[in-house]
Design an enzyme around this catalytic site. Structure first.
Site, mmCIF file in Angstrom:
data_model
loop_
_atom_site.group_PDB
_atom_site.id
_atom_site.type_symbol
_atom_site.label_atom_id
_atom_site.label_comp_id
_atom_site.label_asym_id
_atom_site.label_seq_id
_atom_site.Cartn_x
_atom_site.Cartn_y
_atom_site.Cartn_z
ATOM 1 N N ARG A 1 0.861 -1.196 0.000
ATOM 2 C CA ARG A 1 0.000 0.000 0.000
ATOM 3 C C ARG A 1 0.895 1.243 0.000
ATOM 4 O O ARG A 1 2.127 1.137 -0.043
ATOM 5 C CB ARG A 1 -0.888 -0.009 1.252
ATOM 6 C CG ARG A 1 -0.072 0.133 2.523
ATOM 7 C CD ARG A 1 -0.938 0.240 3.768
ATOM 8 N NE ARG A 1 -0.105 0.687 4.881
ATOM 9 C CZ ARG A 1 -0.348 0.433 6.146
ATOM 10 N NH1 ARG A 1 -1.398 -0.295 6.479
ATOM 11 N NH2 ARG A 1 0.445 0.906 7.089
ATOM 12 N N VAL B 1 11.064 -7.124 6.536
ATOM 13 C CA VAL B 1 12.359 -6.705 5.989
ATOM 14 C C VAL B 1 13.490 -6.925 6.987
ATOM 15 O O VAL B 1 14.656 -6.959 6.609
ATOM 16 C CB VAL B 1 12.364 -5.216 5.551
ATOM 17 C CG1 VAL B 1 11.589 -5.024 4.266
ATOM 18 C CG2 VAL B 1 11.879 -4.289 6.657
ATOM 19 N N ASN C 1 11.751 0.812 0.881
ATOM 20 C CA ASN C 1 10.635 1.718 1.200
ATOM 21 C C ASN C 1 10.007 1.453 2.571
ATOM 22 O O ASN C 1 9.547 2.389 3.213
ATOM 23 C CB ASN C 1 9.569 1.583 0.096
ATOM 24 C CG ASN C 1 8.271 2.246 0.481
ATOM 25 O OD1 ASN C 1 8.168 3.483 0.494
ATOM 26 N ND2 ASN C 1 7.261 1.455 0.837
ATOM 27 N N TYR D 1 12.670 7.884 14.693
ATOM 28 C CA TYR D 1 12.375 8.047 13.261
ATOM 29 C C TYR D 1 13.351 9.051 12.633
ATOM 30 O O TYR D 1 13.962 8.772 11.592
ATOM 31 C CB TYR D 1 10.926 8.517 13.092
ATOM 32 C CG TYR D 1 10.460 8.561 11.656
ATOM 33 C CD1 TYR D 1 10.138 7.391 10.978
ATOM 34 C CD2 TYR D 1 10.331 9.771 10.982
ATOM 35 C CE1 TYR D 1 9.701 7.427 9.653
ATOM 36 C CE2 TYR D 1 9.894 9.813 9.667
ATOM 37 C CZ TYR D 1 9.583 8.640 9.006
ATOM 38 O OH TYR D 1 9.166 8.672 7.703
#
Ligand SMILES: NC(=O)c1ccc[n+]([C@@H]2O[C@H](COP(=O)([O-])OP(=O)(O)OC[C@H]3O[C@@H](n4cnc5c(N)ncnc54)[C@H](O)[C@@H]3O)[C@@H](O)[C@H]2O)c1
Length: 254
Positions: A16, A64, A90, A155
């Site tokens: 998505r 991942v 990504n 982040y």
């Protein structure tokens, strides 16, 4: 002839959002695309939708962060398509807590997905790219790897390090005709972001005010940049992280 005829692309976290938009864009330009995602059912649905349009698409599940899941993915690529030409790192996650409230386990989870995994996948792709003397790696970074913000330290740090990793790998592989670049998206209207806005957790009006272009980005605008980066037209572009952010990171006024 389309721009990516015969190219084999792998996009992580692509069931998505931005990953799917990039997969669709690459496929529309003639690439074969492997959609990798934690959510195998969604990845299968997205790949099936591409196949219904006559594109060549595969789906693989797994995290991942898992070396065995990654190896299974590359083994399938080698078996079905004989290798890889484009990797987009990504998949990414955030942990929105203040530094003092952020447990080390949350910090490590963000680093594992946003930084350690891209390194592991880049190495596996890089081996093939260097051997074949061609290939494109695109790392999806963020404006929060350039600017800093409160309550998302893991982040911000992970994406800042991913920007530096992009430049380091570009240096190491440039002599083998392998290009490594990144995109730093600004706030982009994915379904996820729309849900957060609708739930009142993000004030979209203040995002509009903070963005010189006065709006959010669209997944298609990120996909357009990804397509440009991997296209032959960008053949001398490497080691760059391009902010696609409506002017966000250029803005330093009050
Ligand atoms: N949307 C934005 O505004 C924005 C802005 C800047 C940067 N980014 C970056 O763009 C990338 C994609 O963001 P998005 O908004 O499309 O996110 P999203 O949450 O909509 O989609 C992310 C996808 O990654 C998958 N995923 C999560 N963890 C995974 C794992 N461990 N292994 C495999 N897949 C996993 C999810 O299942 C999901 O399908 C991320 O790296 C994000 O940090 C997004």
């Amino acid at each position: 002839m389309t721009m990516l005829d015969g190219q084999r692309a792998l996009v992580t976290g692509a069931a998505r959002g931005l990953g799917l938009a990039m997969s669709e864009r690459f496929a529309a330009e003639g690439a074969r695309v492997l959609i990798q995602d934690l959510d195998l059912a969604e990845a299968e649905k997205s790949a099936a939708a591409l196949r219904a349009k006559g594109r060549d698409a595969l789906a693989m599940g797994g995290s991942v962060t898992s070396e065995s899941d990654m190896r299974a993915c590359f083994a399938r690529l080698d078996r079905e398509w004989g290798g890889l030409d484009i990797l987009v790192n990504n998949a990414g996650v955030s942990a929105n807590k203040s530094a003092l409230d952020l447990p080390l386990v949350d910090w490590s989870r963000v680093m594992d997905v946003n930084l350690n995994a891209p390194f592991m996948w880049a190495k596996e792709a890089g081996k093939r790219f260097v051997a074949q003397k061609s290939g494109n790696l695109v790392n999806i970074c963020s404006i929060w790897g350039i600017d800093a913000a409160p309550d998302r330290i893991a982040y911000c740090v992970s994406k800042a390090a991913l920007i530096q990793m992009t430049k380091c790998l570009a240096n190491e592989w440039a002599g083998s005709n392998v290009r490594v670049n990144g995109i730093a998206p600004g706030y982009t209207e994915t379904k996820m972001l729309r849900e957060v806005i609708d739930a009142g957790r993000v004030d979209v009006q203040s995002l509009h005010r903070r963005t010189p272009m006065g709006r959010l980005g669209t997944p298609e605008e990120i996909a357009d940049m990804a397509l440009y980066i991997v296209s032959p037209g960008a053949s001398f572009l490497t080691g760059q992280v391009i902010a696609v952010d409506g002017g966000w990171t250029a803005y330093g006024f009050y």
